[in-house]
Scaffold this active site. Sequence first.
Site, PDB file in Angstrom:
ATOM      1  N   ASP A   5      24.621  22.823   1.218  1.00 22.99           N
ATOM      2  CA  ASP A   5      25.542  21.983   1.987  1.00 22.99           C
ATOM      3  C   ASP A   5      26.497  22.863   2.787  1.00 22.99           C
ATOM      4  O   ASP A   5      26.821  23.974   2.401  1.00 22.99           O
ATOM      5  CB  ASP A   5      26.310  21.001   1.098  1.00 22.99           C
ATOM      6  CG  ASP A   5      26.766  21.608  -0.215  1.00 22.99           C
ATOM      7  OD1 ASP A   5      26.555  22.817  -0.436  1.00 22.99           O
ATOM      8  OD2 ASP A   5      27.342  20.875  -1.028  1.00 22.99           O
ATOM      9  N   GLU A  61      31.088  16.503   1.158  1.00 24.67           N
ATOM     10  CA  GLU A  61      32.411  16.210   0.610  1.00 24.67           C
ATOM     11  C   GLU A  61      32.832  14.749   0.768  1.00 24.67           C
ATOM     12  O   GLU A  61      33.757  14.293   0.096  1.00 24.67           O
ATOM     13  CB  GLU A  61      33.467  17.117   1.260  1.00 24.67           C
ATOM     14  CG  GLU A  61      33.323  18.597   0.946  1.00 24.67           C
ATOM     15  CD  GLU A  61      33.570  18.936  -0.518  1.00 24.67           C
ATOM     16  OE1 GLU A  61      33.938  18.031  -1.284  1.00 24.67           O
ATOM     17  OE2 GLU A  61      33.379  20.107  -0.891  1.00 24.67           O
TER      18      GLU A  61
END
Length: 407
Positions: A76, A146
Site C-alpha cells: 500500500d 488508510e
Amino acid sequence: MQIEKIFNSIKEISKQQEELYKHLHSHPELPMQENDTANLVKEKLISFGYDVIEIGGGVVGVLKNGDGKTVLFRADMDALPVKEMTGLPYASKEVAKNENGEIVPVMHACGHDFHVTAGVGAAQIMAEHKDLWTGTYIALFQPAEEVGSGAKGMIDAGLKDKIPHPDVAFGQHVLTTPVSGQVGVCKGQFLSTAASIDIKVYGKGSHGSMPHMGIDTVVLAASIVMRLQGIVAREINPFDFAVVTVGALNAGTVSNIIPEEAVIRINIRAFSDEIREHLISSIKRITIAECEASNSPKAPEFKIYNLYPATINDEQIAKDLIEIFKKYLGEENVVDDYKPMTASEDFSNIPTALGTPYVYWGLGGFKAESKIVPNHNPAFAPDMHPTLETGVKAAVVATLSYLGKNI
C-alpha cells in the site's frame, strides 16, 4: 544454493533501496493523492520489464515467465495527515489538502513507505532472477488503505478482469512487534474488522440561563456516549473481541449557549462481521432511544465509513509459509505463535474478490534496543535496516515457495 544467490542480490540493491525509502518517506501523499508515488512505482516496474496497468488509483505490474502458478504480492502507498516529529534528516515537510479542503501536514506514520520499497525490491529481484522460477508474478501497489477504500476501488475498477488469476496472495505490514529482522505469521485470524460512524443529533437552542426552553444536545450526546459503554460490557460475549471508541464529541462554541446540534465520532473493532454489525445496530438503537428520551425534534443522522474487513489467513498456507520462512530466514527470525491484533487492513478485499487464498504477515520494525513508537504516532520511525532487507526477503521467499525451481 539458489536462495544464497537471491539474498546476495538483495544485499547488492540495499543502497538503492535505502535511497528509494528515504525519497518516499520525504514525499508522502494522502489517500487517493498518491500520484507521484504511483508514477515512480510505474517507472520502476517498466524498467524491470513488467507489463504495467494503472487501475483505481493503483499500479499493477505483471511479469510472465513461462508456465506455472501465479502469485500476487501487494503493497500500500498512502500516508497520513500527521505532522512528523521524528527528527530524521529526511523527515517529511509535505502538506496537502484533505477531503475537506483543509491544508494538513502529511507523514508516512504507518510504514507504507517500507511496504512500497520492499515491494519494488521484490519486483526487481524476481525480474533479475527469472532463471530461478516459472509462472507469473503480480506486483500490486494499492492506494488509500488508510481510509479503507483503496482495495475496493481497484476491484470496482475491474481488477479481476485485467490481471491473471492468482493462486495465492501475500502482503506484509511493518509493526512494533516482532523485532526488526523477524516476521510474525498468524494461522487464521490476524486483524480485526473496523468501521467509523459519525452521528449527528439535534436539539433546540437556548440561552444558557434558560435551559427549560431548549433541548440540550450536550446532555443528549453525553448520555449517548455513556450508554454506549454498555454494548461491549453487557451485549458481547466476554470471550469475543469488540471495541467501541468515541474519538470525538463536538457541540457548542461558548459557555452560555445551548447548542442545537452535536456530533459524535465513533470507531468500532471486532474479529467478525457478525459482531461488527451487532455493534452498529446497537449504536443506532441506543442513539435513537436517547434522542426520543430527550424529545429531540429531529431524528439522528448516521454516516458509516472506513469499513474494513477481517484479515483471516488461510491456515494451511500460513502453516506451510512458517516452515518456509524458518528454513530460509532462520528459525530465530520467525515468530510462529504470533498473536492476532486489533488493528485493521483492507488488503483482504482484493484476494476475497478474486477468490484467492491469502496470508498477511507482520514485519518487525524495531531492534530490541530501539525506542518503540506505535504506528500513526508523529515519531514513528522504524529502523531502516534490517527491516527493508527482511521485507524484500520475506516477499521473495514466499513467492518462490510457489514459483521457484527446487526451492
